[in-house]
Design a protein around this motif. Structure first.
Motif, PDB file in Angstrom:
ATOM      1  N   ASP A  20       0.993  -1.147  -0.110  1.00  0.00           N
ATOM      2  CA  ASP A  20      -0.097  -0.084   0.102  1.00  0.00           C
ATOM      3  C   ASP A  20       0.775   1.784  -0.141  1.00  0.00           C
ATOM      4  N   MET A  21       2.294   0.854   0.633  1.00  0.00           N
ATOM      5  CA  MET A  21       2.202   2.720   0.761  1.00  0.00           C
ATOM      6  C   MET A  21       3.035   2.963  -1.078  1.00  0.00           C
ATOM      7  N   ASP A  23       1.938   2.474  -3.414  1.00  0.00           N
ATOM      8  CA  ASP A  23       0.800   2.340  -3.982  1.00  0.00           C
ATOM      9  C   ASP A  23       0.436   3.996  -3.854  1.00  0.00           C
ATOM     10  N   THR A  24       0.332   4.063  -2.726  1.00  0.00           N
ATOM     11  CA  THR A  24       0.245   5.731  -2.086  1.00  0.00           C
ATOM     12  C   THR A  24       1.207   6.142  -3.030  1.00  0.00           C
ATOM     13  N   ARG A  27       0.043   7.488  -6.428  1.00  0.00           N
ATOM     14  CA  ARG A  27      -1.325   7.669  -6.506  1.00  0.00           C
ATOM     15  C   ARG A  27      -0.797   9.649  -6.318  1.00  0.00           C
ATOM     16  N   LEU A  28       0.367   9.843  -5.594  1.00  0.00           N
ATOM     17  CA  LEU A  28       0.534  11.063  -4.704  1.00  0.00           C
ATOM     18  C   LEU A  28       2.032  11.574  -5.834  1.00  0.00           C
ATOM     19  N   LEU A 107       5.413  11.007   3.936  1.00  0.00           N
ATOM     20  CA  LEU A 107       5.115   9.817   2.969  1.00  0.00           C
ATOM     21  C   LEU A 107       5.737   9.011   3.913  1.00  0.00           C
ATOM     22  N   LEU A 136       0.852  12.631   5.194  1.00  0.00           N
ATOM     23  CA  LEU A 136       0.143  11.154   4.630  1.00  0.00           C
ATOM     24  C   LEU A 136       0.945  10.194   5.714  1.00  0.00           C
ATOM     25  N   VAL A 138      -0.850   6.968   5.834  1.00  0.00           N
ATOM     26  CA  VAL A 138      -0.877   5.787   5.493  1.00  0.00           C
ATOM     27  C   VAL A 138      -0.733   4.420   5.940  1.00  0.00           C
ATOM     28  N   ASP A 170      -5.667  11.720   4.775  1.00  0.00           N
ATOM     29  CA  ASP A 170      -5.821  10.438   4.703  1.00  0.00           C
ATOM     30  C   ASP A 170      -5.330   9.468   3.136  1.00  0.00           C
ATOM     31  N   SER A 171      -5.871  10.559   2.981  1.00  0.00           N
ATOM     32  CA  SER A 171      -5.232  10.477   0.729  1.00  0.00           C
ATOM     33  C   SER A 171      -4.521  11.524  -0.114  1.00  0.00           C
ATOM     34  N   PRO A 172      -4.344  10.371  -0.398  1.00  0.00           N
ATOM     35  CA  PRO A 172      -2.852  10.910  -1.514  1.00  0.00           C
ATOM     36  C   PRO A 172      -3.496  12.190  -2.660  1.00  0.00           C
TER      37      PRO A 172
END
Length: 202
Positions: A20-21, A23-24, A27-28, A107, A136, A138, A170-172
């Motif tokens: 998930d890291m 992916d975040t 996305r950012l 991050l 952020l 995550v 919480d969201s990028p």
């Protein structure tokens, strides 16, 4: 009104154990690029740094990297960047990133990321700048840090206004609009948030 044109992101030179890291970070980077902003980062091709930079560039954003000479091989400096600054040491790196950025986002990362984060928070606490800072968070990664800040305040080592030094996101996809909104309400000569004085230092 101050416009957000460049965002400095502190993050790990490793990908971490949680997918998930990565992916975040992607996305950012995509959000930064799609918004037409400049990414300011540590200049490496590895870990979350590399994922973030590649996603930003792929989405059409400009990327500016700052890397010290002694980390060129360890963090694998990205020679393909349109703007790469190879600097003498870590202090010059952090100052260069600070001067190039309008705001900051953190991050997940390791001790180096914590070093960068605490320094930029401390500079804001000392009224050396009033650039917005976002964590952020995550998967609750920064929850222990948030608990530590609360403990520091509860024990009387910092003023309660230190909670206002940063924003938790919480969201990028929310990073750019949130930080842009914070900047938009400032004037170029904006004073630091109320209560930020010598008594807030710890």
């Amino acid at each position: 009104m101050i416009e957000l044109t460049s965002l400095c992101v502190f993050c790990g030179a490793r990908p971490g154990a949680n997918p998930d890291m990565v992916d975040t970070a992607r996305r950012l980077g995509t959000a930064i690029g799609q918004a037409g902003k400049t990414l300011v980062f540590g200049g490496g091709r590895v870990g979350l740094m590399g994922e973030l930079a590649r996603a930003t560039a792929a989405a059409g954003g400009h990327v500016a990297g700052f890397i010290p000479e002694h980390l060129e091989r360890i963090e694998v400096a990205d020679e393909t960047l349109p703007e790469l600054h190879v600097v003498p040491d870590m202090h010059t790196r952090k100052l260069g990133m600070f001067e190039r950025a309008d705001a900051f986002c953190v991050l997940p990362g390791g001790l180096g990321t914590l070093d960068e984060t605490f320094e930029i928070l401390t500079w804001r606490q000392l009224r050396l700048h009033d650039k917005p800072i976002a964590l952020l968070n995550v998967g609750g990664y920064w929850d222990p840090l948030l608990s530590l800040v609360e403990r520091i305040i509860a024990e009387g080592f910092a003023h309660a206004d230190n909670r206002r030094l940063f924003t938790v996101i919480d969201s990028p996809e929310a990073v750019i609009p949130t930080l842009a909104a914070e900047l938009a309400v400032q004037s170029p000569e904006a004073a630091p948030p109320p209560g930020h004085d010598a008594r807030a230092l710890g």
